[in-house]
Design an enzyme around this catalytic site. Structure first.
Site, mmCIF file in Angstrom:
data_model
loop_
_atom_site.group_PDB
_atom_site.id
_atom_site.type_symbol
_atom_site.label_atom_id
_atom_site.label_comp_id
_atom_site.label_asym_id
_atom_site.label_seq_id
_atom_site.Cartn_x
_atom_site.Cartn_y
_atom_site.Cartn_z
ATOM 1 C CD GLU A 181 26.870 59.277 -33.565
ATOM 2 O OE1 GLU A 181 25.668 59.303 -33.902
ATOM 3 O OE2 GLU A 181 27.579 58.262 -33.664
ATOM 4 C CD1 TRP B 90 29.795 53.511 -30.208
ATOM 5 C CD2 TRP B 90 31.036 54.157 -28.472
ATOM 6 N NE1 TRP B 90 29.157 54.571 -29.611
ATOM 7 C CE2 TRP B 90 29.889 54.988 -28.543
ATOM 8 C CE3 TRP B 90 31.959 54.384 -27.456
ATOM 9 C CZ2 TRP B 90 29.647 56.021 -27.620
ATOM 10 C CZ3 TRP B 90 31.717 55.411 -26.549
ATOM 11 C CH2 TRP B 90 30.576 56.216 -26.631
#
Ligand code: BGC
Length: 783
Positions: free
Chosen positions: A502, A359
């Site tokens: 994350e 991304w």
């Protein structure tokens, strides 16, 4: 500890050169990466000519992905090396770790893309020499690399030996992607190595030739050709008089059957043609020699800078240099005319992330291209279109419909290429499974978001009709199949994901993911209605593919019933996901202060980190930036402050977004602090963090922090807003953006913004005013 110096440029090179001021073999990786040269077709790490322990030579050609074996994923292979030279002086191998070095300087000149190295060397015996190395990758002809070395003995006549050629022993940390191949030397001068990737069967031709002079005249040399396993080279021996200069030029060419030219060709024809052309080109460029090749490339760079420069007048010269550094890398990381390739998270500057696209491209890099080089933005989005097949496959494999974009993408046909296994768990010692390929799903909405941003900025109808609508519709379809009904909440949710942060795995209703999925579906629903009313032919085409009536109904149902986390009533904080507020708070001071990222892993494993209120990178903050008009300024401020306190900025993507948002909120010092932080991700004093390549998202982020942040550019609700606000350190900022085909030159001072429209009439919102700027006109507004 740093050996970098950013103040060496002067005169026309003021704030144009990045310098390594000393040689330290512990830190080879830093400059190998940040001095990487290229042209979008290939990237060449700046490994030194002579060899050192700890070096990583690397040359990567876009799109040449290969899978080493079934246990690995497709990666960009490291090409046979042409940078290495084995130099012997008076019978002794040369190395900067022997003898003594004075006046060492290695620079990347951002203006013309040349890397030079010079120093005075006294060998162990006491003889002295002047050395100068130069290297370039051509912007004029994407296949061409050239290097020149000059050695001048200062104290004695001396015999110099240089062994140079093509070295196919390089690997990607041990994975050998090429066959032994065919090696040949023509006319004792031209070297050729033609090898093939083991699984994708891309044929790669690497050619090299040498020219040797003393004091400008062809040198008398004796030469010895050497062909060995995976290696081909020539050893040249020259006697050089004291005070004379030996100049050794090496001109190389790289071609592959994956070159855009061969797209759609029969394999055999491509192979034959490539060999022929590569050989011919080598003769041509060898004739030209280093200086002419550099001139040609310089002219191309001049054009880039004339269009792309962002000028900053700052108390800290470093700011201008960092912006140029970012624009330099943004312009060598992408092959602007090839929609079969994306941008790697480390661009073409290292093995890190295997050349895969994330991304990072859509959210952090594409804004630069959308607002400065629309054609390149289109090419990059066409790449995502070409990846649709893999995205559809991934959706089916996971039990969904529509297009589920891979978290990591390589070649257009590869589909998901996220590796399955990662580092070891510090507590259990077991190898950790990488879950992002399975459950970091927001990328699907990120791609749709970027498509729409591109359209708003460019109004490129042709793109939408060929590619854009299909991406938006198919990604929206994915979300409709992905939502799960939540009995308790009485609405749909998205469970078991990883959001942008994350450091949290297996979470439910990640705010970023849910809001972006909502955005994706709402956009598709709106487009279905618009197509029906305004573009019946296009509507009919998609009707066949998607059953738009049915999809429209599903979208309406999902949009109405999807739970999107909202600010809590008492605090105004948006929960990053269900249960975030119940997690334990720990003292993060130590990790926040650390100049090295990821140090929390030294103390805790993923399971423990999962249970803490700690973020790797912006999550809700990125949402607030992208969906700019979703929440009030007060909510944004509260969330920014709350989450920043808990964010370690352990991802290179984090700081630039924080800079932009802080600036929006008037937190000027913080905005500048994060801007500097983003600039230092590759240029900072941390000498090892760029070893596996530059951070391409952060490089895009530097540009965004300057132009979208301090420069105030935002594309919201289909309109262009320019609300600049400079940091204390800056007096002036000038940038160019292209809005609907019109180039706007924006000059911001402390109290004014001037917008000069070099194209057709446009409307821009400055402050609360909607301003019409006619063709060729300029407006000046107080800020
Ligand atoms: C970040 C991701 C990013 C990836 C590639 C990771 O460390 O957490 O957001 O996409 O690196 O740059």
């Amino acid at each position: 500890m740093t050996i970098m110096d950013y103040k060496r440029g002067s005169g026309e090179f003021l704030n144009w050169v990045v310098t390594e001021s000393a040689f330290d073999s512990r830190y080879l990786g830093k400059c190998e990466s940040i001095f990487c040269q290229g042209n979008g077709y290939m990237g060449l790490r700046a490994a030194l000519e002579e060899q050192y322990v700890g070096e990583t030579r690397g040359m990567f050609v876009t799109g040449t992905f290969n899978k080493f074996d079934d246990g690995e994923v497709s990666e960009l292979p490291n090409f046979p090396d042409i940078t290495k030279l084995m130099i012997s002086i008076g019978g002794h191998p040369f190395g900067m770790d022997r003898g003594t070095i004075k006046n060492y300087e290695r620079t990347l000149n951002l203006k013309n893309g040349e890397v030079t190295r010079s120093f005075h060397w006294t060998c162990d015996k006491g003889d002295e020499f002047e050395f100068r190395f130069r290297r370039m990758v051509s912007m004029e002809n994407e296949h061409v690399i050239a290097a020149a070395v000059e050695i001048t003995p200062v104290t004695e006549d001396i015999q110099i030996e240089i062994e140079s050629g093509i070295d196919g022993t390089v690997t990607n940390t041990g994975s050998q992607h090429f066959s032994e191949g065919a090696k040949r030397i023509y006319e004792n001068r031209f070297l050729e190595m033609i090898s093939e990737t083991t699984q994708s069967h891309v044929l790669a031709a690497v050619h090299a030739a040498h020219k040797i002079f003393t004091d400008g005249k062809p040198a008398e040399v004796t030469l010895l050709p050497i062909i060995d396993r995976r290696v081909i080279r020539i050893r040249y021996t020259v006697n050089v008089k004291k005070g004379s200069t030996l100049r050794f030029e090496k001109i190389s060419a790289v071609h592959t059957t994956r070159d855009l030219k061969y797209d759609g060709w029969k394999e055999d024809d491509a192979r034959e043609d490539m060999k022929l052309r590569a050989g011919q080109l080598l003769m041509d460029i060898c004739e030209k020699g280093y200086d002419r090749l550099l001139k040609e490339s310089e002219r191309k760079w001049e054009k880039v800078w004339n269009k792309q420069e962002v000028k900053i007048s700052s108390r800290n010269d470093f700011d201008q240099l960092a912006l140029r550094f970012a624009i330099y890398h943004l312009n060598i990381m992408v092959k602007k005319d090839d929609s079969r390739v994306g941008i790697g998270a480390k661009a073409l500057s290292g093995e890190g992330y295997k050349g895969h696209s994330f991304w990072d491209t859509e959210i952090f890099i594409l804004p630069y291209f959308m607002l400065t080089q629309s054609e390149t933005a289109r090419t990059l989005l066409e790449y995502r279109y070409k990846c649709l097949k893999g995205a559809r496959r991934k959706a089916i494999e996971n039990g969904y419909e529509g297009a589920m974009y891979p978290w990591e993408s390589a070649w257009i046909e590869d589909g998901e290429v996220t590796p399955l296994w990662g580092a070891a768990d510090v507590v259990t010692g077991e190898t950790l499974k990488i879950l992002t390929g399975l459950i970091e799903q927001h990328i699907t909405a990120d791609v749709a978001y970027a498509v729409w941003q591109y359209y708003i900025i460019s109004r490129d109808e042709d793109f939408m009709e060929r590619y854009g609508y299909e991406i938006i519709l198919d990604t929206a379809k994915f979300w409709t199949s992905r939502l799960e009904w939540d009995e308790e909440k009485g609405c749909y949710g998205i469970k078991d994901v990883i959001g942008p942060d994350e450091y949290k795995e297996h979470v439910d209703n990640n705010a970023y993911t849910n809001h972006l999925a909502f955005y994706n579906m709402k956009l598709a629903s709106k487009l279905i209605c618009e197509l029906k009313a305004e573009k019946p032919v296009v509507y009919t085409r998609f009707q066949e593919q998607f059953d738009l009536e049915e999809l429209g109904e599903r979208l309406t149902e999902c949009i109405h019933k999807l739970y999107c986390p909202l600010p809590e009533k008492e605090t105004g904080i948006i929960p990053q996901f269900d249960g975030f507020f119940d997690l334990k708070s720990i003292d993060l001071t130590k990790y926040k202060k650390s100049s090295v990222v990821g140090t929390i892993y030294n103390d805790y494993n993923m399971e423990q980190i999962n249970s803490f209120q700690v973020l790797k990178q912006g999550d809700v903050v990125v949402l607030l930036y992208l969906l700019d008009d979703l929440f009030s300024e007060e909510i944004k401020r509260k969330n920014y402050l709350y989450y920043e306190e808990r964010t370690l900025h352990d991802s290179s993507l984090s700081k630039a977004t924080h800079s932009v948002l802080a600036n929006d909120l008037g937190l000027k010092e913080e905005a500048y602090h994060f801007f500097e932080g983003a600039c230092c991700i590759d240029l900072g004093t941390e000498m090892k963090s760029s070893n596996s390549g530059i951070h391409s998202a952060s490089v895009g982020g530097i540009w965004q922090a300057a132009v979208m942040g301090f420069g105030g550019v935002r594309v919201t609700s289909g309109q262009l807003r320019i609300n600049p606000s400079l940091p204390e350190e800056w007096n002036e900022l000038e940038y160019r953006i292209v809005w609907r085909n019109s180039t706007l030159v924006v000059t911001v001072t402390r109290d004014e913004v001037k917008i000069l429209n070099q194209g057709k009439e446009v409307t821009v919102i400055v402050g609360k005013k909607e301003l019409l700027i006619s063709e060729g006109a300029a407006i000046v507004e107080s800020i």
